[in-house]
Design an enzyme around this catalytic site. Structure first.
Site, PDB file in Angstrom:
ATOM      1  N   LYS A   1       0.725  -1.342   0.112  1.00  0.00           N
ATOM      2  CA  LYS A   1       0.097  -0.020  -0.029  1.00  0.00           C
ATOM      3  C   LYS A   1       0.870   1.274   0.148  1.00  0.00           C
ATOM      4  O   LYS A   1       0.662   2.209  -0.929  1.00  0.00           O
ATOM      5  CB  LYS A   1      -0.930  -0.048   1.177  1.00  0.00           C
ATOM      6  N   ASN A   2       2.010   1.234   1.085  1.00  0.00           N
ATOM      7  CA  ASN A   2       2.718   2.364   1.125  1.00  0.00           C
ATOM      8  C   ASN A   2       3.760   2.692   0.004  1.00  0.00           C
ATOM      9  O   ASN A   2       4.503   3.751  -0.134  1.00  0.00           O
ATOM     10  CB  ASN A   2       3.459   2.401   2.481  1.00  0.00           C
TER      11      ASN A   2
ATOM     12  N   CYS B   1      -4.830  12.074  12.112  1.00  0.00           N
ATOM     13  CA  CYS B   1      -5.581  10.743  12.172  1.00  0.00           C
ATOM     14  C   CYS B   1      -5.602   9.982  13.388  1.00  0.00           C
ATOM     15  O   CYS B   1      -5.101  10.572  14.292  1.00  0.00           O
ATOM     16  CB  CYS B   1      -5.331   9.976  11.035  1.00  0.00           C
TER      17      CYS B   1
ATOM     18  N   ARG C   1       0.080  14.125  12.500  1.00  0.00           N
ATOM     19  CA  ARG C   1       0.560  14.034  11.078  1.00  0.00           C
ATOM     20  C   ARG C   1       0.819  15.405  10.665  1.00  0.00           C
ATOM     21  O   ARG C   1       0.254  15.779   9.450  1.00  0.00           O
ATOM     22  CB  ARG C   1      -0.422  13.251  10.267  1.00  0.00           C
TER      23      ARG C   1
ATOM     24  N   ASP D   1       4.602   0.506  11.888  1.00  0.00           N
ATOM     25  CA  ASP D   1       3.448   0.096  11.426  1.00  0.00           C
ATOM     26  C   ASP D   1       3.194  -1.624  12.048  1.00  0.00           C
ATOM     27  O   ASP D   1       2.059  -2.051  11.966  1.00  0.00           O
ATOM     28  CB  ASP D   1       3.391  -0.171   9.996  1.00  0.00           C
TER      29      ASP D   1
ATOM     30  N   ARG E   1      -8.370  -0.589   4.737  1.00  0.00           N
ATOM     31  CA  ARG E   1      -7.661   0.564   4.125  1.00  0.00           C
ATOM     32  C   ARG E   1      -6.353   0.019   3.711  1.00  0.00           C
ATOM     33  O   ARG E   1      -5.675   0.263   2.974  1.00  0.00           O
ATOM     34  CB  ARG E   1      -7.620   1.909   5.067  1.00  0.00           C
TER      35      ARG E   1
HETATM   36  C1  EPZ Z   1       4.404   6.719   6.120  1.00  0.00           C
HETATM   37  O1  EPZ Z   1       3.665   7.730   6.973  1.00  0.00           O
HETATM   38  C2  EPZ Z   1       3.270   5.288   6.129  1.00  0.00           C
HETATM   39  N1  EPZ Z   1       2.272   6.017   5.028  1.00  0.00           N
HETATM   40  C3  EPZ Z   1       3.060   5.348   7.590  1.00  0.00           C
HETATM   41  O2  EPZ Z   1       2.182   3.937   7.269  1.00  0.00           O
HETATM   42  C4  EPZ Z   1       4.086   4.832   8.218  1.00  0.00           C
HETATM   43  O3  EPZ Z   1       3.653   4.391   9.639  1.00  0.00           O
HETATM   44  C5  EPZ Z   1       5.094   6.218   8.500  1.00  0.00           C
HETATM   45  O4  EPZ Z   1       5.342   6.246   7.009  1.00  0.00           O
HETATM   46  C6  EPZ Z   1       6.314   5.812   9.039  1.00  0.00           C
HETATM   47  O5  EPZ Z   1       7.287   4.632   8.506  1.00  0.00           O
HETATM   48  C7  EPZ Z   1       2.281   5.829   3.883  1.00  0.00           C
HETATM   49  O6  EPZ Z   1       3.509   5.589   3.423  1.00  0.00           O
HETATM   50  C8  EPZ Z   1       1.181   6.018   3.228  1.00  0.00           C
HETATM   51  P1  EPZ Z   1       6.427  10.093   8.228  1.00  0.00           P
HETATM   52  P2  EPZ Z   1       4.284   9.328   6.735  1.00  0.00           P
HETATM   53  O7  EPZ Z   1       6.404  11.374   7.561  1.00  0.00           O
HETATM   54  O8  EPZ Z   1       5.099   9.543   5.751  1.00  0.00           O
HETATM   55  C9  EPZ Z   1       6.383  13.291  11.882  1.00  0.00           C
HETATM   56  C10 EPZ Z   1       0.349   2.640   7.751  1.00  0.00           C
HETATM   57  O9  EPZ Z   1      -0.038   2.128   8.828  1.00  0.00           O
HETATM   58  N2  EPZ Z   1       6.553  14.269  10.882  1.00  0.00           N
HETATM   59  O10 EPZ Z   1       7.635   9.396   8.269  1.00  0.00           O
HETATM   60  O11 EPZ Z   1       2.990  10.196   7.226  1.00  0.00           O
HETATM   61  C11 EPZ Z   1       5.217  12.264  11.892  1.00  0.00           C
HETATM   62  O12 EPZ Z   1       4.098  13.348  12.697  1.00  0.00           O
HETATM   63  C12 EPZ Z   1       0.727   4.006   7.717  1.00  0.00           C
HETATM   64  O13 EPZ Z   1       0.506   1.961   6.616  1.00  0.00           O
HETATM   65  C13 EPZ Z   1       6.566  15.705  11.234  1.00  0.00           C
HETATM   66  O14 EPZ Z   1       6.710  15.881  12.317  1.00  0.00           O
HETATM   67  O15 EPZ Z   1       5.265   9.098   7.883  1.00  0.00           O
HETATM   68  C14 EPZ Z   1       5.710  11.225  12.605  1.00  0.00           C
HETATM   69  O16 EPZ Z   1       5.578  11.563  13.893  1.00  0.00           O
HETATM   70  C15 EPZ Z   1       0.484   4.735   8.952  1.00  0.00           C
HETATM   71  N3  EPZ Z   1       6.422  16.452  10.063  1.00  0.00           N
HETATM   72  C16 EPZ Z   1       7.046  10.872  11.963  1.00  0.00           C
HETATM   73  O17 EPZ Z   1       7.396  12.112  11.673  1.00  0.00           O
HETATM   74  C17 EPZ Z   1       6.099  16.226   8.676  1.00  0.00           C
HETATM   75  O18 EPZ Z   1       6.228  17.251   7.849  1.00  0.00           O
HETATM   76  C18 EPZ Z   1       7.139   9.884  10.867  1.00  0.00           C
HETATM   77  O19 EPZ Z   1       6.103  10.384   9.852  1.00  0.00           O
HETATM   78  C19 EPZ Z   1       6.103  14.700   8.497  1.00  0.00           C
HETATM   79  C20 EPZ Z   1       6.169  13.782   9.540  1.00  0.00           C
END
Ligand code: EPZ
Length: 448
Positions: free
Chosen positions: A22-23, A116, A121, A306, A398
């Site tokens: 998915k990701n 979410c 996020r 995850d 999802r």
């Molecule tokens: C991706 O989310 C995945 N989703 C998530 O999978 C996964 O948990 C996550 O990466 C971490 O591996 C998809 O790929 C669609 P991040 P993403 O930006 O990109 C903070 C699932 O269950 N952050 O690496 O949103 C954020 O709040 C989903 O399949 C900021 O602070 O993850 C979090 O604490 C859930 N500012 C951390 O970084 C930003 O601008 C990691 O977020 C962006 C992120």
């Protein structure tokens, strides 16, 4: 509304193949909008999040067609640069369309994706990176208007955190920017490498994906490409843990074992025999799982956030006390409260979860709080004695393709039931049996 009904204590046995990631599919579908032409994307999972991404592509003016697990996207006629609130809210990670729309049109309009169930996020890292590439942002009332009057220009960008989504947006926006972009502290998840492979297939020049420093030499335009999405490492991890919790023997085929790198040693510490050969990973579970002293979730290649909820479920029946520290998202323990209903012994303090293993779980009615937390409840139901009913199945849909079919193929007693239909059939038999109480004509037999 649908529910998943499980009668637990069945040992899972057999071989399965998980769906495409998915990701990985989501950013690649966004990249198909960036590439001016037709792309053919194989192993694209049938998931509600993917359907939401296809609706965004259609809204932008792309022609989208699905043939089984293959999706064809023709972005030649793409004319839009705006993702309306309704579509943004259908799928939180739709922010990944930002880089693609900017790269293709030089502007973008979308609302802040909002938080979410697992956290706020924020997208500050995405916005920071876009500004480094020459993008101007105007923000009013949750609406974000991006423009790049001088076009996108390559830059040296350092992310303060290796954000997966921000890394993906940089690759997408920089692929057709003028000049070279060097991204430092990039996310190293396999989905980043898969996106880079697709973009390079479209004519991009991206090197270093999978490492912390990625170099993107901008090219004037991209064309469509054929691509096969990598297997879903989180789904594969989920089904291996299902086998671990049910004294089962599971083989997951067509995975990339390296993508499960952090989970395999944890499964071995739990007492599972793990065999890896080629693209197969096989697990043979012990009669009782052992506890895992300490697990910390980290960016790839560390233990994936995850899989945290799914590991939590498994550790509820381990012998001993386990500790998990969730370092990525600030509220990713919502499954814990639901696991308590099975008789699990869990306490949560901030980002630390302490799980005291119990001999047995008892089936219970529970509600999925989010995608991975929802499947954690299914796992608990598979191991529990008696009947479990999991509601909130839309969360699970999802990220998992027909989970009840796959689990049934392994010997689980799992049904997906539509509650409205159930109520309707429950009503009907009573009507059918009800004696005719209308007054009989004279001489007729009175009903007693
Ligand atoms: C991706 O989310 C995945 N989703 C998530 O999978 C996964 O948990 C996550 O990466 C971490 O591996 C998809 O790929 C669609 P991040 P993403 O930006 O990109 C903070 C699932 O269950 N952050 O690496 O949103 C954020 O709040 C989903 O399949 C900021 O602070 O993850 C979090 O604490 C859930 N500012 C951390 O970084 C930003 O601008 C990691 O977020 C962006 C992120």
């Amino acid at each position: 509304m649908e529910k998943i009904v499980i009668h637990g204590q069945k040992r899972l046995r057999g071989e399965i193949e998980t769906h495409g990631s998915k990701n990985s599919a989501l950013p690649i579908l966004a990249a198909a909008a960036l590439a001016n032409g037709e792309s053919v994307i194989h192993n694209c999972p049938r998931l509600s999040d993917v359907d939401a991404a296809l609706r965004i592509l259609t809204h932008l003016g792309c022609r989208v067609r699905r043939e089984g697990h293959t999706v064809l996207v023709d972005s030649t006629g793409m004319h839009g640069y705006e993702v309306p609130d309704k579509l943004m809210r259908e799928m939180r990670s739709s922010v990944v369309f930002l880089g693609a729309i900017l790269g293709r049109t030089g502007r973008a309009k979308l609302c802040t994706p909002g938080g979410c169930e697992i956290g706020l996020r924020p997208i500050d890292l995405h916005l920071f990176a876009m500004e480094q590439l020459g993008v101007r942002l105007q923000e009013a009332g949750g609406l974000l208007e991006f423009s790049a009057p001088q076009g996108l220009a390559g830059a040296r960008i350092t992310l303060s955190f290796p954000s997966v989504g921000a890394t993906e947006n940089v690759l997408l926006a920089a692929a057709t920017a003028k000049g070279t972009t060097v991204l430092y502290n990039a996310a190293r998840e396999p989905e980043i490498s898969d996106l880079a492979d697709f973009l390079n297939g479209c004519g991009a020049h991206i090197q270093g994906a999978g490492d912390s420093t990625i170099v993107i030499d901008g090219v004037p335009r991209l064309h469509g490409a054929n691509h096969t999405v990598i297997p879903d490492r989180i789904a594969a991890s989920t089904y291996l843990l299902a086998g671990a919790m049910t004294q089962g023997r599971i083989c997951v085929k067509d995975v990339v074992p390296a993508h499960l790198g952090a989970l395999l040693p944890v499964l071995r510490e739990m007492g599972c025999d793990m065999t890896v050969s080629g693209r197969w990973v096989c697990l043979s579970a012990p009669p009782r799982l052992k506890r895992v002293k300490m697990t910390r979730t980290m960016p790839y290649p560390g233990f994936p956030t995850d899989v945290q909820a799914l590991l939590s479920a498994a550790l509820t029946i381990a012998d001993g006390t386990s500790v998990i520290v969730e370092n990525i998202f600030e509220s990713r323990y919502k499954h814990a409260a639901e696991l308590l209903r099975f008789g699990a012994k869990i306490s949560v303090e901030g980002r630390v979860e302490v799980i005291e293993g119990v001999e047995r779980l008892m089936g219970a009615p529970v509600t999925a709080p989010d995608l991975r937390g929802g499947f954690a409840l299914v796992l608990a139901g598979l191991a529990a004695h008696g009947k479990t009913v999991v509601r909130g199945v839309e969360h699970i849909d999802r990220g998992y393709e027909s989970p009840e079919l796959l689990l049934r193929s392994l010997g689980a007693d799992v049904q997906r039931i539509c509650e409205d239909e159930e109520r309707a059939t429950q009503k009907k038999p009573a009507d059918a049996e009800k004696p005719d109480v209308r007054p009989q004509s004279a001489g007729g037999e009175e009903n007693r």
